[in-house]
Design a protein around this motif. Structure first.
Motif, mmCIF file in Angstrom:
data_model
loop_
_atom_site.group_PDB
_atom_site.id
_atom_site.type_symbol
_atom_site.label_atom_id
_atom_site.label_comp_id
_atom_site.label_asym_id
_atom_site.label_seq_id
_atom_site.Cartn_x
_atom_site.Cartn_y
_atom_site.Cartn_z
ATOM 1 N N ARG A 309 0.826 -1.105 -0.246
ATOM 2 C CA ARG A 309 0.001 -0.247 0.010
ATOM 3 C C ARG A 309 0.790 1.156 0.101
ATOM 4 N NH1 ARG A 309 -3.271 -1.784 5.168
ATOM 5 N NH2 ARG A 309 -1.189 -2.188 5.623
ATOM 6 N N CYS A 310 1.894 1.313 0.875
ATOM 7 C CA CYS A 310 2.843 2.486 0.888
ATOM 8 C C CYS A 310 4.016 2.413 -0.212
ATOM 9 C CB CYS A 310 3.272 2.908 2.170
ATOM 10 S SG CYS A 310 4.403 1.584 3.184
ATOM 11 N N ARG A 311 4.475 1.168 -0.166
ATOM 12 C CA ARG A 311 5.440 0.683 -1.432
ATOM 13 C C ARG A 311 6.815 1.194 -0.729
ATOM 14 N NH1 ARG A 311 3.074 -1.773 -5.330
ATOM 15 N NH2 ARG A 311 4.947 -1.929 -6.551
ATOM 16 N N LYS A 312 7.074 1.415 0.641
ATOM 17 C CA LYS A 312 8.176 2.159 0.956
ATOM 18 C C LYS A 312 9.454 0.658 1.090
ATOM 19 C CE LYS A 312 7.050 6.199 1.448
ATOM 20 N NZ LYS A 312 6.921 6.815 2.894
ATOM 21 N N ARG A 313 10.524 1.194 0.607
ATOM 22 C CA ARG A 313 11.469 0.062 0.743
ATOM 23 C C ARG A 313 13.163 0.670 0.746
ATOM 24 N NH1 ARG A 313 12.040 -2.047 -5.460
ATOM 25 N NH2 ARG A 313 14.128 -2.830 -4.802
ATOM 26 N N GLY A 314 13.880 0.016 1.223
ATOM 27 C CA GLY A 314 15.216 0.633 1.528
ATOM 28 C C GLY A 314 15.133 1.452 2.505
ATOM 29 N N GLU A 315 14.370 1.669 3.665
ATOM 30 C CA GLU A 315 14.329 2.638 4.568
ATOM 31 C C GLU A 315 14.060 1.858 6.069
ATOM 32 O OE1 GLU A 315 10.796 5.522 4.073
ATOM 33 O OE2 GLU A 315 11.491 5.588 1.958
ATOM 34 N N ARG A 316 14.640 2.938 7.017
ATOM 35 C CA ARG A 316 14.760 2.302 8.189
ATOM 36 C C ARG A 316 13.582 3.210 9.347
ATOM 37 N NH1 ARG A 316 19.498 -1.248 8.046
ATOM 38 N NH2 ARG A 316 19.384 -1.146 10.476
ATOM 39 N N ARG A 317 13.458 2.301 10.265
ATOM 40 C CA ARG A 317 12.329 3.051 11.097
ATOM 41 C C ARG A 317 12.706 2.737 12.488
ATOM 42 N NH1 ARG A 317 11.052 4.590 7.064
ATOM 43 N NH2 ARG A 317 9.044 4.428 5.782
ATOM 44 N N ARG A 318 12.730 4.054 13.036
ATOM 45 C CA ARG A 318 13.378 3.966 14.427
ATOM 46 C C ARG A 318 12.287 3.825 15.669
ATOM 47 N NH1 ARG A 318 17.898 6.125 15.361
ATOM 48 N NH2 ARG A 318 17.298 7.220 17.542
ATOM 49 N N SER A 319 10.930 3.706 15.178
ATOM 50 C CA SER A 319 9.615 3.651 16.301
ATOM 51 C C SER A 319 9.736 2.417 16.918
ATOM 52 C CB SER A 319 8.268 3.738 15.535
ATOM 53 O OG SER A 319 8.169 5.029 15.193
ATOM 54 N N LEU A 320 9.374 2.465 18.309
ATOM 55 C CA LEU A 320 9.332 1.115 19.221
ATOM 56 C C LEU A 320 8.220 0.134 18.801
ATOM 57 C CD1 LEU A 320 10.443 -0.362 21.739
ATOM 58 C CD2 LEU A 320 9.096 1.354 22.968
ATOM 59 N N VAL A 321 8.463 -0.841 18.305
ATOM 60 C CA VAL A 321 7.367 -2.013 18.056
ATOM 61 C C VAL A 321 7.704 -3.340 18.736
ATOM 62 C CG1 VAL A 321 7.055 -0.537 15.806
ATOM 63 C CG2 VAL A 321 8.715 -2.645 16.058
ATOM 64 N N GLN A 322 6.627 -4.004 18.708
ATOM 65 C CA GLN A 322 6.628 -5.395 19.190
ATOM 66 C C GLN A 322 5.915 -6.488 18.151
ATOM 67 O OE1 GLN A 322 5.339 -4.228 23.305
ATOM 68 N NE2 GLN A 322 6.962 -5.757 23.897
ATOM 69 N N PRO A 323 6.671 -6.620 17.254
ATOM 70 C CA PRO A 323 6.037 -7.636 16.319
ATOM 71 C C PRO A 323 5.073 -8.834 17.060
ATOM 72 C CG PRO A 323 8.293 -7.315 15.652
ATOM 73 C CD PRO A 323 8.001 -6.653 17.206
ATOM 74 N N ALA A 324 5.622 -9.149 18.019
ATOM 75 C CA ALA A 324 4.664 -10.446 18.594
ATOM 76 C C ALA A 324 3.333 -10.062 18.653
ATOM 77 C CB ALA A 324 5.238 -11.013 19.753
ATOM 78 N N ILE A 325 3.064 -8.787 19.221
ATOM 79 C CA ILE A 325 1.726 -8.441 19.460
ATOM 80 C C ILE A 325 1.087 -7.480 18.272
ATOM 81 C CG2 ILE A 325 1.778 -8.712 22.115
ATOM 82 C CD1 ILE A 325 2.087 -5.788 22.336
ATOM 83 N N ASP A 326 1.987 -6.771 17.580
ATOM 84 C CA ASP A 326 1.314 -5.786 16.641
ATOM 85 C C ASP A 326 1.391 -6.554 15.203
ATOM 86 O OD1 ASP A 326 1.907 -3.687 18.188
ATOM 87 O OD2 ASP A 326 4.068 -3.491 17.549
ATOM 88 N N LEU A 327 1.753 -7.818 15.167
ATOM 89 C CA LEU A 327 1.250 -8.376 13.549
ATOM 90 C C LEU A 327 0.080 -8.710 13.524
ATOM 91 C CD1 LEU A 327 4.564 -10.323 12.818
ATOM 92 C CD2 LEU A 327 3.920 -8.143 12.072
ATOM 93 N N ALA A 328 -0.721 -8.978 14.512
ATOM 94 C CA ALA A 328 -2.218 -9.860 14.327
ATOM 95 C C ALA A 328 -2.873 -8.190 13.885
ATOM 96 C CB ALA A 328 -2.739 -10.148 15.440
ATOM 97 N N PRO A 329 -2.973 -7.314 14.705
ATOM 98 C CA PRO A 329 -3.788 -6.102 14.217
ATOM 99 C C PRO A 329 -3.396 -5.587 12.918
ATOM 100 C CG PRO A 329 -2.457 -5.484 16.207
ATOM 101 C CD PRO A 329 -2.673 -7.087 16.183
ATOM 102 N N THR A 330 -1.979 -5.740 12.516
ATOM 103 C CA THR A 330 -1.456 -5.275 11.308
ATOM 104 C C THR A 330 -2.130 -6.111 10.059
ATOM 105 O OG1 THR A 330 0.562 -4.326 12.421
ATOM 106 C CG2 THR A 330 0.641 -4.707 9.914
ATOM 107 N N ILE A 331 -1.816 -7.447 10.164
ATOM 108 C CA ILE A 331 -2.334 -8.451 9.239
ATOM 109 C C ILE A 331 -4.116 -8.209 8.959
ATOM 110 C CG2 ILE A 331 -2.546 -10.531 8.588
ATOM 111 C CD1 ILE A 331 0.079 -11.012 9.978
ATOM 112 N N LEU A 332 -4.732 -7.882 10.186
ATOM 113 C CA LEU A 332 -5.964 -7.895 9.927
ATOM 114 C C LEU A 332 -6.215 -6.668 9.461
ATOM 115 C CD1 LEU A 332 -7.293 -8.989 13.641
ATOM 116 C CD2 LEU A 332 -7.896 -10.110 11.566
ATOM 117 N N GLY A 333 -5.776 -5.707 9.747
ATOM 118 C CA GLY A 333 -5.843 -4.247 8.930
ATOM 119 C C GLY A 333 -5.713 -4.300 7.598
#
Length: 503
Positions: A309-333
């Protein structure tokens, strides 16, 4: 719309070229970073393997309420929610913990699944005779059932295509080819590697010819969890054994990337690569996990995402994330579906697109050990306030440990029905006194400690500071309150419990 999650177990961030490692052979991870957004501040949540997977499927931490165990009857799982939304899910894995008592409710959540045998001590090949000899020496070369079974399993894994990881990734690619022109599917390719033992085909050891040409010490690819006692040469060897298996993971990642290219799946497919946790390879004088504090080598994880959807590639992200709990809402969304009210993770779409923050602090830990919190710069480890490690209880309707059910003695003890938690849908759970294991010792024997990762990225100089600790304690209490942590967890950690009804 389609989504693919490629999940590794015990994938070390600090051993990957995109995170600064300059000696491991992993060109496809560099290629991955060129095609995706790379997260620099990604942390674990519940530890280790199956607690992390319960987090993943439910979108919420579970380590404050119970140890390793199955999904609970009141848990909403990502695959079931996808099914209700018209999205088909498929799991391919060689992660044998799904098929033990403590993981038995996970794989059946998916619409379909495939399992490939032979990792670690998977009870795969029946062998009534004495254990095979001569494969491994070192502290882990014991007569334990797990090691014995691994020795037997390896007799039947000779060619590269016979490795469970090879079979798992091949099955995932077969699913991709079969369904490339279809819509609304989710594929989870999950491999046990590079989890120990670091068993790789010789072709991947050949990526490191100088080491294997000069090393003449004992054969050992399975470090014993705990303090390092090996010689510098043996430590180096174990790290190269890990690196060899990592190179195999890299090759299989390359196969998946090649298939994405060939089928044109980048156009409409969410692609995620992550891991449950890392692994200490003699850093801090320790091997492994579970018996060690959650240092950065374990807790800070590699994480890569391509979002069409955003097609961002080759970039870094500094925000604090936790894939273990963030992936379910991300995939659902991604599929236009809403998360449940019980989900504590956050949809990362805006974070992937523009590094928009999703949290100011993250909580993580093992059940019954230190509870940890980070704000992305500082890590605060908080252990029990008193000489014991109680009070501590398991809250479950599925009384099962990792490899066996709760014992009769445990169930004959002081068991009560607890009042419902906010996430149990009105269900009361069993409240069972927990097995209390020895706690990992924090540096200096402290009960709590701070690390400043900007000044001390190697966590070599923990410190105490009343004002900073009070700030991190406020984060900790706020997150525990939001997770409806049991009241005794506050007592155990020496924290002021929130007043009844406090938000």
């Amino acid at each position: 719309m389609k989504a693919i999650v490629l999940m590794f177990d015990s994938l070390n961030r600090h051993m990957l070229p995109p995170y600064g490692c300059d000696w491991t052979h992993a060109p496809n991870f560099s290629r991955l970073a060129e095609r995706t957004v790379t997260f620099d501040t990604s942390y674990v949540c519940s530890m280790p393997c199956m607690p992390a997977r319960r987090d993943f499927l439910t979108g919420r931490p579970n380590f404050l309420h119970r140890s390793w165990g199955p999904l609970e009857p009141f848990d909403d799982s990502l695959p079931r929610l996808l099914r209700a939304g018209g999205v088909t899910s498929h799991l391919v894995t060689d992660h044998y913990h799904y098929f033990e008592c403590g993981g038995a409710t996970y794989h059946t959540q998916y619409d379909s699944w495939q399992f490939f045998r032979g990792q670690e001590g998977d009870p795969w090949i029946g062998w009534a005779g004495p254990p095979p000899a001569g494969r491994r020496s070192g502290r882990n070369a014991s007569s334990s059932r797990l090691v014995r079974q691994d020795q037997v399993n390896r007799l039947f894994i000779r060619e590269e295509h016979q490795w469970p990881q090879s079979q798992t990734v091949a099955a995932g690619i077969e699913f991709m080819r079969r369904n490339a022109r279809e819509e609304n599917w989710f594929l989870q390719i999950e491999v046990f590697d590079p989890h120990e033992p670091f068993f790789a085909h010789r072709m991947y050891k050949d990526r490191y010819p100088e080491h294997y040409a000069r090393y003449d010490g004992p054969v050992n690819d399975w470090p014993f969890y705990g303090p390092v006692t090996e010689s510098p040469e043996e430590i180096e060897h174990l790290r190269y054994e890990y690196a060899s298996l990592l190179s195999m993971c890299d090759a299989k990642l390359g196969d998946v990337l090649d298939c994405m290219d060939e089928l044109g799946l980048w156009e409409d497919t969410l692609f995620i690569v992550w891991t449950d946790h890392g692994f200490l390879l003699a850093e801090h004088g320790l091997w492994g996990k579970t018996v060690t504090p959650l240092y950065e080598e374990i807790a800070r994880t590699p994480f890569f995402v391509w979002d069409p959807r955003c097609r961002k590639r080759g970039e870094r992200r500094r925000s604090l994330v936790q894939p273990a709990i963030d992936l379910a809402p991300t995939i659902l969304g991604f599929f236009g579906l809403a998360p449940t009210e019980a989900m504590f993770g956050r949809d990362l779409a805006a974070c992937i697109a523009a590094d928009e923050p999703v949290r100011d602090a993250a909580i993580f830990g093992y059940f019954g050990q230190q509870v940890n919190v980070t704000d992305g710069r500082r890590v605060y480890m908080r252990g029990p306030a008193g000489p014991g490690n109680g009070p501590l209880f398991e809250y479950t309707l599925m009384p099962t440990h990792m490899r066996e059910m709760f014992s009769v003695e445990e169930l004959q003890g002081t068991i009560e029905l607890a009042e419902p938690f906010t996430f149990t849908k009105g269900c009361r759970t069993l409240r069972i006194p927990a097995r209390v294991s020895p706690l990992p010792e924090l540096p200096g024997g402290q009960s709590a400690i701070l690390f400043d990762l900007e000044r001390d990225p190697g966590q070599e100089r923990g410190y105490r500071d009343p004002e900073e600790e009070a700030e991190m304690e406020r984060h900790l209490v706020r997150l525990m309150r939001a997770l409806d942590a049991p009241a005794e967890q506050y007592v155990r950690l020496g924290l002021d419990a929130p007043a009844p009804g406090a938000s």
